[in-house]
Enzyme design. Sequence first.
Site, PDB file in Angstrom:
ATOM      1  N   LYS A  71       0.837  -1.213   0.000  1.00 24.14           N
ATOM      2  CA  LYS A  71       0.000   0.000   0.000  1.00 24.14           C
ATOM      3  C   LYS A  71       0.869   1.260   0.000  1.00 24.14           C
ATOM      4  O   LYS A  71       0.658   2.180  -0.781  1.00 24.14           O
ATOM      5  CB  LYS A  71      -0.897   0.005   1.242  1.00 24.14           C
ATOM      6  CG  LYS A  71      -1.640   1.332   1.440  1.00 24.14           C
ATOM      7  CD  LYS A  71      -1.878   1.672   2.903  1.00 24.14           C
ATOM      8  CE  LYS A  71      -2.571   3.015   3.012  1.00 24.14           C
ATOM      9  NZ  LYS A  71      -1.817   4.000   3.794  1.00 24.14           N
ATOM     10  N   ASN A  72       1.870   1.309   0.900  1.00 27.36           N
ATOM     11  CA  ASN A  72       2.654   2.535   1.048  1.00 27.36           C
ATOM     12  C   ASN A  72       3.569   2.803  -0.145  1.00 27.36           C
ATOM     13  O   ASN A  72       4.013   3.928  -0.340  1.00 27.36           O
ATOM     14  CB  ASN A  72       3.455   2.513   2.357  1.00 27.36           C
ATOM     15  CG  ASN A  72       2.559   2.703   3.573  1.00 27.36           C
ATOM     16  OD1 ASN A  72       1.446   3.218   3.462  1.00 27.36           O
ATOM     17  ND2 ASN A  72       3.012   2.257   4.737  1.00 27.36           N
ATOM     18  N   ILE A  90       7.369   7.385  16.663  1.00 32.95           N
ATOM     19  CA  ILE A  90       7.040   8.012  15.369  1.00 32.95           C
ATOM     20  C   ILE A  90       5.798   8.901  15.511  1.00 32.95           C
ATOM     21  O   ILE A  90       5.826  10.073  15.173  1.00 32.95           O
ATOM     22  CB  ILE A  90       6.795   6.940  14.271  1.00 32.95           C
ATOM     23  CG1 ILE A  90       7.932   5.899  14.251  1.00 32.95           C
ATOM     24  CG2 ILE A  90       6.628   7.602  12.899  1.00 32.95           C
ATOM     25  CD1 ILE A  90       9.280   6.390  13.801  1.00 32.95           C
ATOM     26  N   ARG A  93       0.847  15.681  11.606  1.00 33.44           N
ATOM     27  CA  ARG A  93       1.813  15.167  10.641  1.00 33.44           C
ATOM     28  C   ARG A  93       2.084  16.286   9.632  1.00 33.44           C
ATOM     29  O   ARG A  93       1.561  16.278   8.528  1.00 33.44           O
ATOM     30  CB  ARG A  93       1.246  13.932   9.923  1.00 33.44           C
ATOM     31  CG  ARG A  93       0.907  12.806  10.871  1.00 33.44           C
ATOM     32  CD  ARG A  93       0.886  11.489  10.175  1.00 33.44           C
ATOM     33  NE  ARG A  93      -0.369  11.238   9.489  1.00 33.44           N
ATOM     34  CZ  ARG A  93      -0.613  10.137   8.794  1.00 33.44           C
ATOM     35  NH1 ARG A  93       0.306   9.210   8.675  1.00 33.44           N
ATOM     36  NH2 ARG A  93      -1.778   9.951   8.206  1.00 33.44           N
ATOM     37  N   PRO A  94       2.862  17.280  10.028  1.00 33.51           N
ATOM     38  CA  PRO A  94       3.021  18.461   9.170  1.00 33.51           C
ATOM     39  C   PRO A  94       3.783  18.120   7.894  1.00 33.51           C
ATOM     40  O   PRO A  94       4.569  17.183   7.863  1.00 33.51           O
ATOM     41  CB  PRO A  94       3.828  19.418  10.053  1.00 33.51           C
ATOM     42  CG  PRO A  94       4.541  18.544  11.032  1.00 33.51           C
ATOM     43  CD  PRO A  94       3.669  17.349  11.248  1.00 33.51           C
ATOM     44  N   ILE A  95       3.512  18.913   6.851  1.00 38.36           N
ATOM     45  CA  ILE A  95       4.241  18.682   5.602  1.00 38.36           C
ATOM     46  C   ILE A  95       5.310  19.758   5.398  1.00 38.36           C
ATOM     47  O   ILE A  95       5.752  19.989   4.280  1.00 38.36           O
ATOM     48  CB  ILE A  95       3.274  18.608   4.394  1.00 38.36           C
ATOM     49  CG1 ILE A  95       2.476  19.905   4.237  1.00 38.36           C
ATOM     50  CG2 ILE A  95       2.351  17.411   4.490  1.00 38.36           C
ATOM     51  CD1 ILE A  95       1.823  20.037   2.874  1.00 38.36           C
ATOM     52  N   ASP A  96       5.742  20.374   6.506  1.00 40.14           N
ATOM     53  CA  ASP A  96       6.721  21.457   6.356  1.00 40.14           C
ATOM     54  C   ASP A  96       8.034  20.973   5.748  1.00 40.14           C
ATOM     55  O   ASP A  96       8.696  21.710   5.019  1.00 40.14           O
ATOM     56  CB  ASP A  96       6.957  22.184   7.694  1.00 40.14           C
ATOM     57  CG  ASP A  96       7.405  21.258   8.801  1.00 40.14           C
ATOM     58  OD1 ASP A  96       7.116  20.058   8.698  1.00 40.14           O
ATOM     59  OD2 ASP A  96       8.039  21.716   9.765  1.00 40.14           O
ATOM     60  N   ARG A 132      -4.472  11.225   2.462  1.00 42.64           N
ATOM     61  CA  ARG A 132      -3.223  11.905   2.807  1.00 42.64           C
ATOM     62  C   ARG A 132      -2.177  11.795   1.686  1.00 42.64           C
ATOM     63  O   ARG A 132      -1.457  12.747   1.389  1.00 42.64           O
ATOM     64  CB  ARG A 132      -2.675  11.308   4.100  1.00 42.64           C
ATOM     65  CG  ARG A 132      -1.444  12.062   4.549  1.00 42.64           C
ATOM     66  CD  ARG A 132      -1.049  11.812   5.967  1.00 42.64           C
ATOM     67  NE  ARG A 132       0.155  12.553   6.247  1.00 42.64           N
ATOM     68  CZ  ARG A 132       0.213  13.844   6.484  1.00 42.64           C
ATOM     69  NH1 ARG A 132      -0.873  14.559   6.486  1.00 42.64           N
ATOM     70  NH2 ARG A 132       1.364  14.446   6.710  1.00 42.64           N
ATOM     71  N   ARG A 153      -9.120   1.001   3.425  1.00 45.34           N
ATOM     72  CA  ARG A 153      -8.128   1.921   2.837  1.00 45.34           C
ATOM     73  C   ARG A 153      -6.791   1.236   2.634  1.00 45.34           C
ATOM     74  O   ARG A 153      -6.029   1.614   1.743  1.00 45.34           O
ATOM     75  CB  ARG A 153      -7.912   3.135   3.750  1.00 45.34           C
ATOM     76  CG  ARG A 153      -8.944   4.243   3.611  1.00 45.34           C
ATOM     77  CD  ARG A 153      -8.467   5.506   4.306  1.00 45.34           C
ATOM     78  NE  ARG A 153      -7.084   5.756   3.958  1.00 45.34           N
ATOM     79  CZ  ARG A 153      -6.096   5.876   4.833  1.00 45.34           C
ATOM     80  NH1 ARG A 153      -6.327   5.793   6.119  1.00 45.34           N
ATOM     81  NH2 ARG A 153      -4.858   6.095   4.425  1.00 45.34           N
ATOM     82  N   CYS A 200      -5.774   9.034   7.797  1.00 47.09           N
ATOM     83  CA  CYS A 200      -5.973   8.672   9.208  1.00 47.09           C
ATOM     84  C   CYS A 200      -5.403   9.757  10.108  1.00 47.09           C
ATOM     85  O   CYS A 200      -4.303  10.249   9.874  1.00 47.09           O
ATOM     86  CB  CYS A 200      -5.231   7.375   9.544  1.00 47.09           C
ATOM     87  SG  CYS A 200      -5.965   5.903   8.844  1.00 47.09           S
TER      88      CYS A 200
END
Length: 421
Positions: free
Chosen positions: A23-24, A328, A123-126, A94, A398, A118
């Site tokens: 999946k990932n 994590i 979970r920032p995307i900075d 996501r 999912r 989820c």
Amino acid sequence: MKDVIRIEGGRKLNGTVRVSGAKNATVALIPASILASGPVTIVGVPNISDVKSLSTILQELKVDVIQKGEDHLVIDPTHMENITLDHPAVTKLRASYYFMGALLGKYKKVKIRMSGGCYLGPRPIDLHLKGFEALGATVKYEQGYYTLEAKELVGTKIFLDFASVGATINILMAAVFAKGRTTIENAAKEPEIIDVVTLLNKMGAKIRGAGTNVITIDGVTELSGCFHEIIPDRIEAGTFIIIAAAAAEHMVVENIIPQHLEALLSKLQEMDVDMDVQVDRVTIRGGRQLKAIDVKTLPYPGLATDLQAPLTTLMTQAYGESTVTETIYPQRFKHCDELGKMGARIDVNMPSAVIHGPTKLYGVDVTATDLRCGASLVIAGLIGDGITTIDEVYHIDRGYDNLDGKLKNLGANIWRDQIEE
């Protein structure tokens, strides 16, 4: 109406289960395919709702998506258009953030609504955005939309403050067409990154160092279509191995890469699970008394955070006190509340939890708060007394390809019912 999964516990599982494509990896390979100028064929695509959402986004971009057979996907970006991405599928998923890197790389401009998925705490995307800026893009955020633009992208050195899988892949995709050389330092090392790089290199990219903490990308001017087979899903493999340890008499989990599962397999050996590891499969036999263990989630090759929740369920059956430390996503303990409803004795003190075992679990009504919580509740349902009803199962769909069907084939009494929303 919506689906719930019901499980009658207490049946011993037997037989062989085949693990689907990762999946990932899939959720990054599909956006990466649009960097090609011709059709890309991907084999081993899992039948999960995330893939359907990504296909919807591709169709919005006027990309042709053809499903061939059960697990072949042909993605043809020949007539693609770079439109604003604001379809509901974007905000639901996501992994749609991978279109940022792909579209920025290909068109030097992208406008996209913020993505969902989820909720596992912030979970920032900075890191992604800093990487894009380092390559020469400007980033604006207005009214829920990100707009990224660059006159040209120029290779540079990028150091990631945290070895993020998403940021590593996203920056890779943006850098493929950048001028000169890009170096990503403190890159994530997960197998899914190697899989994405393998695809891009087949398409004509020049990327070295995948699987190490330094990746170099020499920019090219064009990528062509190719044929690619996805690696097996190490999280699905791990989930089924944990299911076997909890509920099987004799079970074989096939189509795995044991090297991707070393952290989990060594912990299960510590628990005294009876298993044989072969080249592409694991055979597990039940019946042994399990021992308590201590685990800590870490970036690859450490124990995957996505296996923490399923492993927590198994620990409820081990003798003694087990400890889980989550490094994590420190807030990833919602499954503990649900397992508590079933009789588990778990003390949560974030970012750790202590599991007291063994405890008898009982079938009750529970809720899958996220994908891996859902997996942990399925395992609890298989070993619990009576019938467990799991709500919000769209989370499970999912990320797991036909989980209930695969369990049925192993002898589980599992079925779906529809209830009023």
